[in-house]
Design a protein around this motif. Structure first.
Motif, mmCIF file in Angstrom:
data_model
loop_
_atom_site.group_PDB
_atom_site.id
_atom_site.type_symbol
_atom_site.label_atom_id
_atom_site.label_comp_id
_atom_site.label_asym_id
_atom_site.label_seq_id
_atom_site.Cartn_x
_atom_site.Cartn_y
_atom_site.Cartn_z
ATOM 1 N N LEU A 28 0.899 -1.242 -0.140
ATOM 2 C CA LEU A 28 0.131 -0.019 0.137
ATOM 3 C C LEU A 28 0.810 1.192 -0.136
ATOM 4 C CD1 LEU A 28 -2.819 -1.101 2.325
ATOM 5 C CD2 LEU A 28 -3.136 -0.674 -0.011
ATOM 6 N N VAL A 29 1.875 1.284 0.639
ATOM 7 C CA VAL A 29 2.726 2.426 0.856
ATOM 8 C C VAL A 29 3.337 2.492 -0.584
ATOM 9 C CG1 VAL A 29 5.154 3.249 1.689
ATOM 10 C CG2 VAL A 29 3.395 2.371 3.109
ATOM 11 N N ARG A 30 4.022 1.380 -1.137
ATOM 12 C CA ARG A 30 4.782 1.410 -2.410
ATOM 13 C C ARG A 30 3.700 2.056 -3.293
ATOM 14 N NH1 ARG A 30 9.360 -1.498 -3.611
ATOM 15 N NH2 ARG A 30 8.223 -1.855 -5.538
ATOM 16 N N SER A 31 2.446 1.740 -3.454
ATOM 17 C CA SER A 31 1.453 2.211 -4.413
ATOM 18 C C SER A 31 0.880 3.375 -4.016
ATOM 19 C CB SER A 31 0.330 0.983 -4.691
ATOM 20 O OG SER A 31 -0.421 1.011 -3.372
ATOM 21 N N GLY A 32 1.379 4.196 -3.026
ATOM 22 C CA GLY A 32 0.921 5.323 -2.673
ATOM 23 C C GLY A 32 -0.437 5.571 -2.221
ATOM 24 N N LYS A 33 -1.252 4.399 -1.865
ATOM 25 C CA LYS A 33 -2.505 4.298 -1.290
ATOM 26 C C LYS A 33 -2.811 4.388 0.338
ATOM 27 C CE LYS A 33 -4.046 1.395 -5.236
ATOM 28 N NZ LYS A 33 -4.423 0.093 -5.442
ATOM 29 N N ILE A 34 -1.451 4.467 0.972
ATOM 30 C CA ILE A 34 -1.510 4.882 2.192
ATOM 31 C C ILE A 34 -0.270 5.766 2.610
ATOM 32 C CG2 ILE A 34 -0.155 2.715 2.789
ATOM 33 C CD1 ILE A 34 -1.969 2.460 5.470
ATOM 34 N N GLU A 35 -0.658 6.288 3.817
ATOM 35 C CA GLU A 35 0.366 7.334 4.123
ATOM 36 C C GLU A 35 1.546 6.534 4.998
ATOM 37 O OE1 GLU A 35 -1.293 10.720 6.247
ATOM 38 O OE2 GLU A 35 -2.686 11.239 4.934
ATOM 39 N N VAL A 36 2.594 7.213 4.766
ATOM 40 C CA VAL A 36 3.781 6.705 5.437
ATOM 41 C C VAL A 36 3.496 6.624 7.054
ATOM 42 C CG1 VAL A 36 6.262 6.704 5.980
ATOM 43 C CG2 VAL A 36 5.457 7.083 3.780
ATOM 44 N N ARG A 37 2.966 7.629 7.504
ATOM 45 C CA ARG A 37 2.842 7.789 8.954
ATOM 46 C C ARG A 37 1.848 6.667 9.428
ATOM 47 N NH1 ARG A 37 1.454 13.800 10.984
ATOM 48 N NH2 ARG A 37 -0.375 13.003 9.685
ATOM 49 N N ALA A 38 0.783 6.340 8.504
ATOM 50 C CA ALA A 38 -0.253 5.141 9.144
ATOM 51 C C ALA A 38 0.730 3.933 8.959
ATOM 52 C CB ALA A 38 -1.441 5.190 8.203
ATOM 53 N N ALA A 39 1.464 3.660 7.976
ATOM 54 C CA ALA A 39 2.297 2.317 7.752
ATOM 55 C C ALA A 39 3.168 2.430 8.877
ATOM 56 C CB ALA A 39 2.903 2.500 6.622
ATOM 57 N N ASN A 40 3.767 3.371 9.317
ATOM 58 C CA ASN A 40 4.936 3.379 10.462
ATOM 59 C C ASN A 40 4.180 3.140 11.712
ATOM 60 O OD1 ASN A 40 7.029 4.158 9.055
ATOM 61 N ND2 ASN A 40 6.986 5.985 9.646
ATOM 62 N N CYS A 41 2.612 3.340 11.864
ATOM 63 C CA CYS A 41 1.830 2.947 12.980
ATOM 64 C C CYS A 41 1.628 1.441 12.980
ATOM 65 C CB CYS A 41 0.639 3.954 13.051
ATOM 66 S SG CYS A 41 -0.558 3.222 14.596
ATOM 67 N N LEU A 42 1.286 1.106 11.806
ATOM 68 C CA LEU A 42 1.021 -0.531 11.765
ATOM 69 C C LEU A 42 2.181 -1.283 12.020
ATOM 70 C CD1 LEU A 42 -1.297 -0.314 8.704
ATOM 71 C CD2 LEU A 42 -1.788 -0.758 10.915
ATOM 72 N N GLY A 43 3.355 -0.705 11.844
ATOM 73 C CA GLY A 43 4.662 -1.390 11.879
ATOM 74 C C GLY A 43 4.903 -1.551 13.277
ATOM 75 N N VAL A 44 4.685 -0.353 13.942
ATOM 76 C CA VAL A 44 5.110 -0.393 15.371
ATOM 77 C C VAL A 44 4.008 -1.399 16.423
ATOM 78 C CG1 VAL A 44 4.918 1.037 17.517
ATOM 79 C CG2 VAL A 44 6.014 1.673 15.541
ATOM 80 N N LEU A 45 2.827 -1.252 16.020
ATOM 81 C CA LEU A 45 1.876 -2.191 16.403
ATOM 82 C C LEU A 45 1.929 -3.379 16.026
ATOM 83 C CD1 LEU A 45 -1.359 0.090 15.881
ATOM 84 C CD2 LEU A 45 -0.008 -0.216 17.992
ATOM 85 N N SER A 46 2.506 -3.915 14.821
ATOM 86 C CA SER A 46 2.849 -5.196 14.744
ATOM 87 C C SER A 46 4.034 -5.815 15.294
ATOM 88 C CB SER A 46 3.281 -5.371 12.986
ATOM 89 O OG SER A 46 2.290 -4.882 12.327
ATOM 90 N N GLY A 47 4.892 -4.898 15.677
ATOM 91 C CA GLY A 47 6.046 -5.288 16.615
ATOM 92 C C GLY A 47 5.367 -5.793 17.801
ATOM 93 N N HIS A 48 4.418 -4.904 18.390
ATOM 94 C CA HIS A 48 3.866 -5.480 19.856
ATOM 95 C C HIS A 48 3.037 -6.559 19.577
ATOM 96 C CE1 HIS A 48 5.202 -1.600 21.582
ATOM 97 N NE2 HIS A 48 4.427 -0.917 20.814
ATOM 98 N N LEU A 49 2.588 -7.075 18.428
ATOM 99 C CA LEU A 49 1.655 -7.947 18.378
ATOM 100 C C LEU A 49 2.532 -9.301 18.348
ATOM 101 C CD1 LEU A 49 -1.000 -7.187 15.817
ATOM 102 C CD2 LEU A 49 -1.327 -8.023 17.848
ATOM 103 N N ILE A 50 3.832 -9.211 17.616
ATOM 104 C CA ILE A 50 4.664 -10.100 17.752
ATOM 105 C C ILE A 50 5.339 -10.486 18.962
ATOM 106 C CG2 ILE A 50 7.150 -10.682 16.789
ATOM 107 C CD1 ILE A 50 5.134 -11.207 14.602
ATOM 108 N N ARG A 51 5.586 -9.507 19.642
ATOM 109 C CA ARG A 51 6.061 -9.880 20.994
ATOM 110 C C ARG A 51 5.191 -10.420 21.798
ATOM 111 N NH1 ARG A 51 9.343 -11.596 24.159
ATOM 112 N NH2 ARG A 51 9.733 -10.442 26.133
ATOM 113 N N ALA A 52 3.718 -9.889 21.718
ATOM 114 C CA ALA A 52 2.550 -10.564 22.579
ATOM 115 C C ALA A 52 2.427 -12.038 22.112
ATOM 116 C CB ALA A 52 1.519 -9.860 22.342
#
Length: 73
Positions: A28-52
């Protein structure tokens, strides 16, 4: 650029589901369909999910070991 329509919720129950989420987010980021800030948020949350998931897995493994020890005694 922001997504004009909400995305379908993803059922995230395993690390494989997190990988899928991250893969979709990268595309989605590569195609310009999502903002980088939103993608960064998803990345951070994904890291928390992996740890959980890791902690949950360790708790289950410890519980099995404790039960095995109790049965031996």
């Amino acid at each position: 650029m922001a997504i004009s329509e909400p995305l379908e919720p993803l059922k995230i129950e395993s690390t494989g589901d997190v990988v899928l989420l991250l893969t979709q987010t990268v595309n989605l980021v590569r195609s310009g369909k999502i903002e980088v800030r939103a993608a960064n948020c998803l990345g951070v949350l994904s890291g928390h999910l992996i740890r959980a998931f890791e902690v949950s897995d360790l708790e289950k493994r410890i519980e099995k070991i404790e039960k095995a020890i109790e049965q031996r005694n």
